[in-house]
Design a protein around this motif. Structure first.
Motif, PDB file in Angstrom:
ATOM      1  N   SER A  23       0.840  -1.200   0.000  1.00 56.21           N
ATOM      2  CA  SER A  23       0.000   0.000   0.000  1.00 56.21           C
ATOM      3  C   SER A  23       0.871   1.244   0.000  1.00 56.21           C
ATOM      4  N   SER A  24       0.271   2.374  -0.437  1.00 62.06           N
ATOM      5  CA  SER A  24       1.025   3.619  -0.536  1.00 62.06           C
ATOM      6  C   SER A  24       1.024   4.390   0.773  1.00 62.06           C
ATOM      7  N   SER A  25       0.087   4.097   1.683  1.00 56.17           N
ATOM      8  CA  SER A  25       0.108   4.725   3.000  1.00 56.17           C
ATOM      9  C   SER A  25      -0.523   3.764   3.992  1.00 56.17           C
ATOM     10  N   SER A  26      -0.292   4.023   5.257  1.00 56.21           N
ATOM     11  CA  SER A  26      -0.799   3.111   6.282  1.00 56.21           C
ATOM     12  C   SER A  26      -2.314   3.206   6.433  1.00 56.21           C
ATOM     13  N   ASN A  27      -2.947   4.257   5.893  1.00 54.08           N
ATOM     14  CA  ASN A  27      -4.400   4.422   5.999  1.00 54.08           C
ATOM     15  C   ASN A  27      -5.172   3.656   4.932  1.00 54.08           C
ATOM     16  N   GLU A  28      -4.481   3.209   3.897  1.00 56.88           N
ATOM     17  CA  GLU A  28      -5.148   2.507   2.807  1.00 56.88           C
ATOM     18  C   GLU A  28      -5.009   1.003   2.996  1.00 56.88           C
ATOM     19  N   PRO A  29      -6.047   0.257   2.606  1.00 58.17           N
ATOM     20  CA  PRO A  29      -5.924  -1.195   2.692  1.00 58.17           C
ATOM     21  C   PRO A  29      -4.866  -1.688   1.715  1.00 58.17           C
ATOM     22  N   PRO A  30      -4.215  -2.790   2.043  1.00 61.05           N
ATOM     23  CA  PRO A  30      -3.191  -3.299   1.124  1.00 61.05           C
ATOM     24  C   PRO A  30      -3.815  -3.732  -0.204  1.00 61.05           C
ATOM     25  N   VAL A  31      -3.074  -3.531  -1.264  1.00 61.74           N
ATOM     26  CA  VAL A  31      -3.521  -3.949  -2.590  1.00 61.74           C
ATOM     27  C   VAL A  31      -3.071  -5.387  -2.792  1.00 61.74           C
ATOM     28  N   PRO A  32      -4.003  -6.264  -3.144  1.00 57.31           N
ATOM     29  CA  PRO A  32      -3.603  -7.671  -3.309  1.00 57.31           C
ATOM     30  C   PRO A  32      -2.704  -7.862  -4.526  1.00 57.31           C
ATOM     31  N   TRP A  33      -1.749  -8.748  -4.391  1.00 56.05           N
ATOM     32  CA  TRP A  33      -0.873  -9.097  -5.502  1.00 56.05           C
ATOM     33  C   TRP A  33      -1.701  -9.758  -6.591  1.00 56.05           C
ATOM     34  N   LEU A  34      -1.204  -9.701  -7.801  1.00 55.23           N
ATOM     35  CA  LEU A  34      -1.860 -10.401  -8.901  1.00 55.23           C
ATOM     36  C   LEU A  34      -1.634 -11.903  -8.748  1.00 55.23           C
ATOM     37  N   SER A  35      -2.657 -12.661  -9.067  1.00 58.47           N
ATOM     38  CA  SER A  35      -2.486 -14.116  -9.077  1.00 58.47           C
ATOM     39  C   SER A  35      -1.567 -14.481 -10.240  1.00 58.47           C
ATOM     40  N   ALA A  36      -1.129 -15.708 -10.284  1.00 56.57           N
ATOM     41  CA  ALA A  36      -0.271 -16.157 -11.383  1.00 56.57           C
ATOM     42  C   ALA A  36      -0.993 -15.977 -12.724  1.00 56.57           C
ATOM     43  N   ALA A  37      -2.275 -16.313 -12.777  1.00 58.22           N
ATOM     44  CA  ALA A  37      -3.035 -16.163 -14.022  1.00 58.22           C
ATOM     45  C   ALA A  37      -3.189 -14.685 -14.389  1.00 58.22           C
ATOM     46  N   GLU A  38      -3.449 -13.816 -13.405  1.00 61.34           N
ATOM     47  CA  GLU A  38      -3.581 -12.382 -13.664  1.00 61.34           C
ATOM     48  C   GLU A  38      -2.251 -11.794 -14.138  1.00 61.34           C
ATOM     49  N   GLN A  39      -1.145 -12.239 -13.511  1.00 69.13           N
ATOM     50  CA  GLN A  39       0.178 -11.788 -13.949  1.00 69.13           C
ATOM     51  C   GLN A  39       0.445 -12.175 -15.388  1.00 69.13           C
ATOM     52  N   GLU A  40       0.049 -13.394 -15.758  1.00 67.86           N
ATOM     53  CA  GLU A  40       0.259 -13.854 -17.131  1.00 67.86           C
ATOM     54  C   GLU A  40      -0.545 -12.990 -18.108  1.00 67.86           C
ATOM     55  N   VAL A  41      -1.783 -12.681 -17.759  1.00 66.51           N
ATOM     56  CA  VAL A  41      -2.606 -11.812 -18.605  1.00 66.51           C
ATOM     57  C   VAL A  41      -1.940 -10.444 -18.742  1.00 66.51           C
ATOM     58  N   TRP A  42      -1.570  -9.839 -17.623  1.00 67.60           N
ATOM     59  CA  TRP A  42      -0.995  -8.499 -17.631  1.00 67.60           C
ATOM     60  C   TRP A  42       0.304  -8.448 -18.432  1.00 67.60           C
ATOM     61  N   ARG A  43       1.209  -9.353 -18.150  1.00 64.39           N
ATOM     62  CA  ARG A  43       2.515  -9.330 -18.815  1.00 64.39           C
ATOM     63  C   ARG A  43       2.405  -9.616 -20.300  1.00 64.39           C
ATOM     64  N   ASN A  44       1.520 -10.521 -20.673  1.00 64.89           N
ATOM     65  CA  ASN A  44       1.353 -10.804 -22.101  1.00 64.89           C
ATOM     66  C   ASN A  44       0.631  -9.669 -22.816  1.00 64.89           C
ATOM     67  N   PHE A  45      -0.291  -9.004 -22.131  1.00 67.45           N
ATOM     68  CA  PHE A  45      -0.915  -7.818 -22.710  1.00 67.45           C
ATOM     69  C   PHE A  45       0.150  -6.756 -22.992  1.00 67.45           C
ATOM     70  N   LEU A  46       1.052  -6.505 -22.033  1.00 64.87           N
ATOM     71  CA  LEU A  46       2.119  -5.522 -22.232  1.00 64.87           C
ATOM     72  C   LEU A  46       3.018  -5.921 -23.393  1.00 64.87           C
ATOM     73  N   ARG A  47       3.394  -7.190 -23.450  1.00 63.48           N
ATOM     74  CA  ARG A  47       4.248  -7.664 -24.547  1.00 63.48           C
ATOM     75  C   ARG A  47       3.555  -7.461 -25.894  1.00 63.48           C
ATOM     76  N   LEU A  48       2.265  -7.791 -25.962  1.00 65.50           N
ATOM     77  CA  LEU A  48       1.501  -7.625 -27.198  1.00 65.50           C
ATOM     78  C   LEU A  48       1.409  -6.150 -27.578  1.00 65.50           C
ATOM     79  N   SER A  49       1.012  -5.318 -26.638  1.00 67.19           N
ATOM     80  CA  SER A  49       0.835  -3.896 -26.899  1.00 67.19           C
ATOM     81  C   SER A  49       2.150  -3.248 -27.342  1.00 67.19           C
ATOM     82  N   ARG A  50       3.192  -3.472 -26.590  1.00 69.32           N
ATOM     83  CA  ARG A  50       4.492  -2.879 -26.923  1.00 69.32           C
ATOM     84  C   ARG A  50       5.067  -3.478 -28.196  1.00 69.32           C
TER      85      ARG A  50
END
Length: 161
Positions: A2-29
């Motif tokens: 999280s960016s500050s102690s007042n905000e709830p933590p942001v959950p990490w991406l799951s392995a499947a979500e990471q694969e979607v995100w990283r492959n989207f970036l590779r495709l786009s770029r």
């Protein structure tokens, strides 16, 4: 995470979500690099110059307010100004004061700009078809369009587009 102690933590991406995100970036770029390389190889235009000439060439009058170009491209004002100056020096477009907006400019494609995009478009479209469009089913094209229609407005609402 999280960016500050007042905000709830942001959950990490799951392995499947990471694969979607990283492959989207590779495709786009990857597509962006491929477009730039193809245009530079086969024409006198960069990808950014092509992006500017397309809406100008499609406008019935051959001209658009610079604010409309800026909005359509999603660029920073300084980037557009730099590109317009460069293209004006190369006689691809001209800028003139807006008759309706005292602070605005109208950008018009020149004959040389029309010729340049006319020469560049066939090879560019062939590359886009070969690399992407012709390899997607209609369902995949519809899914990609649906994703863009959901994500792009969200980026704009977040002030990021």
């Amino acid at each position: 995470m999280s960016s500050s102690s007042n905000e709830p933590p942001v959950p990490w991406l799951s392995a499947a979500e990471q694969e979607v995100w990283r492959n989207f970036l590779r495709l786009s770029r990857g597509m962006e690099r491929a477009v730039d390389r193809q245009l530079q190889r086969d024409s006198e235009l960069s990808g950014s110059e092509y992006d500017i000439l397309v809406p100008l060439s499609e406008a019935a009058s051959g001209e658009l307010p610079s604010r409309e170009l800026l909005r359509g491209l999603g660029w920073e004002r300084s980037r557009l100004s730099h590109m317009l100056s460069r293209m004006e020096r190369r006689d691809m477009l001209r800028r003139s004061p807006s008759p309706t907006d005292g602070r605005g400019l109208v950008v018009a494609i020149t004959d040389h700009g029309r010729e340049a995009i006319g020469r560049a478009a066939p090879a560019h479209l062939a590359m886009v078809r070969e690399a992407l469009v012709d390899h997607l089913s209609q369902d995949e094209k519809s899914a990609l369009l649906s994703i863009a229609r959901k994500v792009l407005p969200r980026l704009a609402a977040m002030g990021l587009a």
